[in-house]
Design an enzyme around this catalytic site. Structure first.
Site, short mmCIF file in Angstrom:
data_model
loop_
_atom_site.label_atom_id
_atom_site.label_comp_id
_atom_site.label_asym_id
_atom_site.label_seq_id
_atom_site.Cartn_x
_atom_site.Cartn_y
_atom_site.Cartn_z
N ASP A 53 0.89 -1.05 0.05
CA ASP A 53 -0.66 0.37 0.23
C ASP A 53 0.65 1.27 0.04
OD1 ASP A 53 -2.22 1.46 2.22
OD2 ASP A 53 -1.40 2.53 0.64
N GLU A 132 31.62 9.90 2.66
CA GLU A 132 32.46 10.04 3.86
C GLU A 132 31.39 10.47 5.19
OE1 GLU A 132 35.36 13.07 2.26
OE2 GLU A 132 36.17 12.08 4.34
N GLU A 134 30.29 10.91 8.45
CA GLU A 134 30.20 11.36 10.04
C GLU A 134 28.99 10.72 10.51
OE1 GLU A 134 33.93 14.48 9.77
OE2 GLU A 134 31.49 15.19 9.48
N GLU A 186 36.50 11.10 14.38
CA GLU A 186 36.36 12.78 14.05
C GLU A 186 37.37 13.69 14.91
OE1 GLU A 186 36.73 12.54 9.94
OE2 GLU A 186 36.76 14.83 11.72
N GLU A 193 33.89 7.63 12.29
CA GLU A 193 34.09 8.18 10.46
C GLU A 193 34.41 6.96 9.75
OE1 GLU A 193 36.53 10.11 6.33
OE2 GLU A 193 35.05 12.13 7.99
N HIS A 242 30.70 14.28 2.59
CA HIS A 242 31.73 15.33 2.20
C HIS A 242 31.68 13.82 0.96
CE1 HIS A 242 34.90 17.17 4.53
NE2 HIS A 242 33.58 17.59 4.86
N ARG A 313 40.91 22.77 2.94
CA ARG A 313 39.23 22.87 3.26
C ARG A 313 38.51 23.13 4.09
NH1 ARG A 313 42.76 18.16 3.86
NH2 ARG A 313 41.89 16.06 3.94
N GLU A 333 35.51 17.08 -4.33
CA GLU A 333 34.91 17.11 -3.00
C GLU A 333 33.95 17.82 -2.60
OE1 GLU A 333 35.95 15.96 1.50
OE2 GLU A 333 36.61 17.23 0.77
N ARG A 335 31.62 19.14 0.08
CA ARG A 335 31.84 19.27 1.78
C ARG A 335 30.97 19.75 2.19
NH1 ARG A 335 36.94 18.52 3.45
NH2 ARG A 335 36.39 19.90 4.99
#
Ligand SMILES: Nc1ncnc2c1ncn2[C@@H]1O[C@H](COP(=O)(O)OP(=O)(O)OP(=O)(O)O)[C@@H](O)[C@H]1O
Ligand SMILES: [Mg+2]
Length: 444
Positions: A53, A132, A134, A186, A193, A242, A313, A333, A335
């Protein structure tokens, strides 16, 4: 569905003494849905799927059109290690949701991703992702969160009491055919992570759903609670996801060009330009909760400004350093996403943005290598560096006007997502928070 895939499932179920099979799929918010069939039903389910359903699934169908079929994907068959008993084992398959007449259901997040992957395949590309995720371990899910340790980045026992939890989680993931690269504590207390090895986006979206469940199942076994809530503790780093991504033509990484600056090909540059141009519009799906925006604030490694760079970063988009002989690792990447997103929709939208950049030849600005948080506002404005939506309301507003969001998600998922998020914001907005009481009651 190929006969050999079906035969493989039936044979494995027999060899592994499987008694029940869980059929998994997700609703539009990325919550895992499951119903169980007996092994006697397996052959029929593989052939015709199993009815259910649809009206009881968030964002799925209205009550008057609720007959849905869950069609298992035999390539996702595996055993659930934590359900193994003397009496027998329990299997699991992800399903595609279809209408009784066999048409794919346009409200199915897995179908939305498949559509975008087909678009890339028609251009000759395979889309690879490495997220990645976390997450935090807490003593319980009730009340103020209490962590298991006050360790930090890469900290080791005795501070890292969660080593056994992570080890057990990795062994369970590998037993389910999900390769893990490495794991670590982390930055925040009790935050962890586990890094999955990148693979094609459909398999990785399924694996991301499995990862979230396995982390929680193993934590429960140890009597603790694991959460992917983006920002559970004020003043500590939040949990991000990320997403490393690349496009391959056959076994050649299309983002790599030996002769190009930074060894980043034109395709790679245009893909980044597409992400930069559309990330604001797709943020509603990458960061879909009110709490998601408590993470996207300056000072916590989480991005706020729309910029890209190599290695740096502090930027939203990072191109990890090229390592000679490692062409296949050339990647982009993003982030900003968080692990509480719907991975099917998030991967589909990131790919759509990147492909638009390639198809429409977007220009990519020069990378910004400084610390973007230290850039004076006037300078940022002069450079035309914009910011991500500041809260869920702004994200809804930007998404609502987005042609790319509607085109990629399809009218059904697009409208249901916006509708659902407006309800969430209205509920939040009406709350009188403890912060307000502490701040205002004593002085007003
Ligand atoms: N070509 C590729 N396409 C997509 N993902 C890839 C590719 N090559 C490697 N990856 C994935 O990228 C991820 C890299 O994770 P890693 O933790 O090294 O990243 P990081 O951003 O440097 O780390 P951190 O953010 O924790 O500082 C892994 O999941 C890996 O499998
Ligand atoms: Mg990273």
């Amino acid at each position: 569905m190929k006969d050999k895939d079906r035969e493989y499932v039936l044979r494995t179920a027999k060899d592994q003494n499987v008694k029940f099979v869980r059929l998994w799929f997700t609703d539009i918010l990325g919550f895992l849905k499951s119903f169980s069939i007996t092994v006697a039903e397996l052959e029929g389910a593989l052939e015709d799927g199993m009815g259910f359903d649809g009206s009881s699934i968030e964002g799925f169908a209205r009550i008057d059109e609720s007959d849905m079929i869950a069609k298992p994907d035999p390539n996702t068959f595996t055993l659930l290690p934590w359900r193994s008993t003397q009496e027998g084992n329990v299997g699991r398959m992800f399903c595609d949701i279809i209408y009784p007449d066999g048409r794919p259901y346009d409200g199915d997040p897995r179908w939305v991703l498949k559509q975008q992957l087909k678009r890339a395949a028609d251009m000759g590309y395979t889309f690879y992702v490495g997220p990645e995720l976390e997450y935090f371990y807490f003593k319980s899910s009730q009340g103020t969160p209490v962590g298991l340790d006050s360790g930090g980045y890469f900290d080791l026992t005795p501070l890292d009491v969660a080593t056994d939890l992570r080890k057990d989680t990795i062994l369970t993931l590998e037993a389910m055919g999900i390769p893990v690269e490495y794991s670590h504590h982390e930055v925040a207390h009790s935050q962890h992570e586990i890094d999955l090895r990148y693979t094609d986006a459909l398999t990785m979206a399924d694996s991301t759903m499995t990862y979230r469940l396995v982390v929680k199942e193993v934590a429960m076994k140890y009597g603790v609670y694991a959460t992917f809530m983006p920002k559970p503790i004020y003043g500590q780093n939040g949990s991000g996801m990320h997403v490393h991504q690349s496009l391959f033509k056959g076994n050649r990484n299309a983002f790599y060009d030996a002769k190009a600056k930074y060894q980043l090909s034109d395709t790679g540059k245009k893909y980044i330009a597409g992400l930069m141009a559309h990330v604001g519009e797709i943020t509603l799906a990458l960061n879909q909760w009110v709490n998601s925006y408590k993470r996207l604030v300056p000072g916590y490694e989480a991005p706020v400004y729309i910029s890209w760079a190599l290695r740096n970063r502090s930027d939203l988009i990072r191109v990890p350093g090229y390592r000679p002989g490692k062409e296949e690792a050339t990647r982009v990447e993003l982030r900003s996403p968080d692990p509480a997103c719907n991975p099917y929709l998030a991967f589909a939208l990131m790919l759509a943005a990147g492909l638009d950049g390639m198809e429409k030849n977007y220009d990519l600005r020069e990378p910004y290598e400084g610390n973007i948080y230290e850039l004076p506002e006037a300078e940022r404005t002069r450079m035309g560096i914009q910011t991500l939506p500041e809260d869920l309301y702004e994200a809804i507003k930007v998404a609502e006007k987005s042609e790319l969001m509607r085109r990629t998600l399809g009218d059904h998922v697009f409208e249901k997502l916006i509708e659902n998020k407006k309800v969430e914001w209205a509920r939040f907005k009406a709350q009188v928070t403890s912060y307000e009481l502490e701040e205002y009651l004593p002085i007003l």
